[in-house]
Design an enzyme around this catalytic site. Structure first.
Site, PDB file in Angstrom:
ATOM      1  N   THR A   1      95.823-119.802 153.853  1.00  0.00           N
ATOM      2  CA  THR A   1      95.533-121.122 154.824  1.00  0.00           C
ATOM      3  C   THR A   1      95.608-122.268 153.830  1.00  0.00           C
ATOM      4  O   THR A   1      96.267-123.309 154.605  1.00  0.00           O
ATOM      5  CB  THR A   1      94.162-120.724 155.279  1.00  0.00           C
ATOM      6  OG1 THR A   1      94.307-119.711 156.267  1.00  0.00           O
ATOM      7  CG2 THR A   1      93.900-122.135 155.963  1.00  0.00           C
TER       8      THR A   1
ATOM      9  N   TYR B   1      96.817-121.777 163.452  1.00  0.00           N
ATOM     10  CA  TYR B   1      98.068-122.153 162.433  1.00  0.00           C
ATOM     11  C   TYR B   1      98.819-121.196 161.889  1.00  0.00           C
ATOM     12  O   TYR B   1      98.486-119.775 162.236  1.00  0.00           O
ATOM     13  CB  TYR B   1      97.335-123.034 161.275  1.00  0.00           C
ATOM     14  CG  TYR B   1      96.142-121.963 160.505  1.00  0.00           C
ATOM     15  CD1 TYR B   1      96.742-121.226 159.471  1.00  0.00           C
ATOM     16  CD2 TYR B   1      94.926-122.191 161.068  1.00  0.00           C
ATOM     17  CE1 TYR B   1      95.799-120.461 158.720  1.00  0.00           C
ATOM     18  CE2 TYR B   1      94.134-121.585 160.174  1.00  0.00           C
ATOM     19  CZ  TYR B   1      94.351-120.342 159.322  1.00  0.00           C
ATOM     20  OH  TYR B   1      93.352-119.759 158.750  1.00  0.00           O
TER      21      TYR B   1
ATOM     22  N   THR C   1      91.910-116.651 152.021  1.00  0.00           N
ATOM     23  CA  THR C   1      90.657-116.485 151.795  1.00  0.00           C
ATOM     24  C   THR C   1      90.234-114.869 152.010  1.00  0.00           C
ATOM     25  O   THR C   1      89.165-114.255 151.809  1.00  0.00           O
ATOM     26  CB  THR C   1      89.663-117.331 152.753  1.00  0.00           C
ATOM     27  OG1 THR C   1      90.088-117.003 153.916  1.00  0.00           O
ATOM     28  CG2 THR C   1      89.698-118.916 152.264  1.00  0.00           C
ATOM     29  N   ASP C   2      90.957-114.367 153.165  1.00  0.00           N
ATOM     30  CA  ASP C   2      90.730-113.088 153.663  1.00  0.00           C
ATOM     31  C   ASP C   2      90.593-112.003 152.588  1.00  0.00           C
ATOM     32  O   ASP C   2      89.626-111.061 152.682  1.00  0.00           O
ATOM     33  CB  ASP C   2      91.447-112.679 154.664  1.00  0.00           C
ATOM     34  CG  ASP C   2      91.446-113.585 155.996  1.00  0.00           C
ATOM     35  OD1 ASP C   2      90.514-114.230 156.156  1.00  0.00           O
ATOM     36  OD2 ASP C   2      92.416-113.471 156.814  1.00  0.00           O
TER      37      ASP C   2
ATOM     38  N   LYS D   1      83.594-112.908 150.860  1.00  0.00           N
ATOM     39  CA  LYS D   1      83.730-113.947 152.121  1.00  0.00           C
ATOM     40  C   LYS D   1      82.722-113.486 153.177  1.00  0.00           C
ATOM     41  O   LYS D   1      82.782-112.279 153.607  1.00  0.00           O
ATOM     42  CB  LYS D   1      84.892-113.927 152.402  1.00  0.00           C
ATOM     43  CG  LYS D   1      85.639-114.893 153.796  1.00  0.00           C
ATOM     44  CD  LYS D   1      87.052-115.024 154.200  1.00  0.00           C
ATOM     45  CE  LYS D   1      87.124-116.004 155.528  1.00  0.00           C
ATOM     46  NZ  LYS D   1      88.163-115.900 156.019  1.00  0.00           N
TER      47      LYS D   1
ATOM     48  N   GLU E   1      67.799 -92.589 147.768  1.00  0.00           N
ATOM     49  CA  GLU E   1      68.499 -92.125 149.242  1.00  0.00           C
ATOM     50  C   GLU E   1      68.826 -90.699 149.369  1.00  0.00           C
ATOM     51  O   GLU E   1      68.840 -89.962 148.664  1.00  0.00           O
ATOM     52  CB  GLU E   1      69.861 -93.139 149.107  1.00  0.00           C
ATOM     53  CG  GLU E   1      70.821 -92.370 148.316  1.00  0.00           C
ATOM     54  CD  GLU E   1      70.797 -92.669 146.803  1.00  0.00           C
ATOM     55  OE1 GLU E   1      71.613 -92.378 146.005  1.00  0.00           O
ATOM     56  OE2 GLU E   1      69.758 -93.219 146.401  1.00  0.00           O
TER      57      GLU E   1
END
Ligand code: ASP
Length: 331
Positions: free
Chosen positions: A13, A27, A96-97, A171, A300
């Site tokens: 971007t 965009y 960014t992804d 992110k 766990e």
């Protein structure tokens, strides 16, 4: 000797353009070259001070489409520049992804000696370059300030003035300018008016558990590792389908990362399928789908499935791919 800052463009971007200055979502990513981004930023000259820029476009993509071939190309260029004595640091412009994945991948494959005194800084933008108020230019200036900072080393990310380590960066927001977090670890520091204020000393390049030489990476060959998630109503069907004999010409699944619920817990039906394929030789790693924290071992259920040592599912996948690659080369 005149020191250099190397800029490598990957798209994203930050290099995106929209029809309208008020459109921050509709965009096209990866439209401008990194050279164009730099020449549109006169303030860069001041931030670079006495460093000379070296510019190279390695890829030009929306980082949602990032893949192994682009990583191989990037790792080889970064390693090349890191080894040059007159290079002070590197800045990578990236979407960014998948920025956190590329940062983590680089931190595991770049030679530790190269990162001992130099930083490889990934930066990005949440708004396209045509925005009324783009964030890319400031992020780019911050990245340069970070790449030149005396104490900066290793693979780092900077966005919205916050500095993150490759292992921790994630992110967490699809729209806000400050879209990244370092989770429990917290950020390493902040870039303020061209100066870095560390809140944690920049960690030495961590010794990684597997050593895959850059020369061993091949754009054509990588072990197939998939991610599945646990959720209410999860079954073993996806895992069994993934691990069924691969059709001719496609790679068979070598590993599965399960993004478990909570402390890495997995629905009993999914767990049965994971145990089954693990028994057939597929590597299985358990992470948590929780955005913060990590699987706490020992408490766990499903102890038969190894956990991801604190890595998020996407980073655990990369670690497992590299581990499988390293074991192949040992024969
Ligand atoms: N899809 C874009 C990319 O990752 C998003 C961004 O850069 O913010 O390339």
């Amino acid at each position: 000797m005149l020191k250099k800052i190397v800029f490598l463009g990957m798209g994203g971007t930050i290099a995106g353009t929209a029809e309208s200055a008020t459109d921050n979502v509709g965009y096209q990513a990866a439209q401008l070259g990194v050279e164009q981004l730099l020449s549109a930023l006169p303030a860069l000259r001041v931030t670079l001070a006495d460093h000379a820029p070296v510019v190279e476009q390695v890829a030009q993509i929306d980082s949602k489409d990032m893949g192994w071939p682009q990583w191989c190309a990037l790792a080889s260029r970064v390693a090349h520049y890191l080894a040059l004595p007159d290079v002070r640091g590197l800045v990578i412009t990236h979407g960014t992804d998948t920025l956190e994945e590329t940062a983590f991948f680089l931190s595991w494959v770049l030679p530790a000696e190269g990162l001992a005194h130099k930083a490889v800084v990934l930066t990005c933008a949440m708004r396209p370059s045509t925005s009324l108020s783009p964030d890319g230019p400031q992020n780019l200036l911050d990245a340069v300030a970070l790449a030149r900072a005396p104490d900066a080393r290793g693979v780092l990310a900077v966005c919205a003035g916050t500095v993150h380590a490759a292992r921790d960066v994630q992110k967490v927001h699809p729209y806000r300018l400050d879209a990244f977090t370092s989770g429990d670890a917290g950020p390493l520091g902040y870039v303020e008016e061209g100066r870095v204020r560390w809140v944690h000393p920049c960690p030495p390049a961590a010794p990684v558990p597997v050593q895959v030489a850059i020369g061993q990476l091949s754009a054509q060959h990588w072990p197939r590792v998939e991610i599945v998630m646990n959720y209410a109503g999860a079954t073993g069907a996806t895992v069994r389908a993934l691990c069924a004999p691969a059709p001719h010409g496609s790679a068979s699944v070598r590993g599965i990362v399960v993004a478990g619920t909570g402390n890495g817990t997995v629905h009993q039906d999914l767990e049965a399928a994971l145990q089954e394929v693990q028994g057939q030789g597929v590597r299985v790693v358990r992470a948590t789908r929780c955005a913060w924290g990590q699987v706490v071992p020992g408490t766990e259920p499903g102890a038969g499935l190894p956990h991801s040592e604190g890595l998020s599912p996407v980073k655990a996948r990369i670690a497992l791919m590299l581990e499988l690659l390293a074991s192949e080369s040992k024969g």
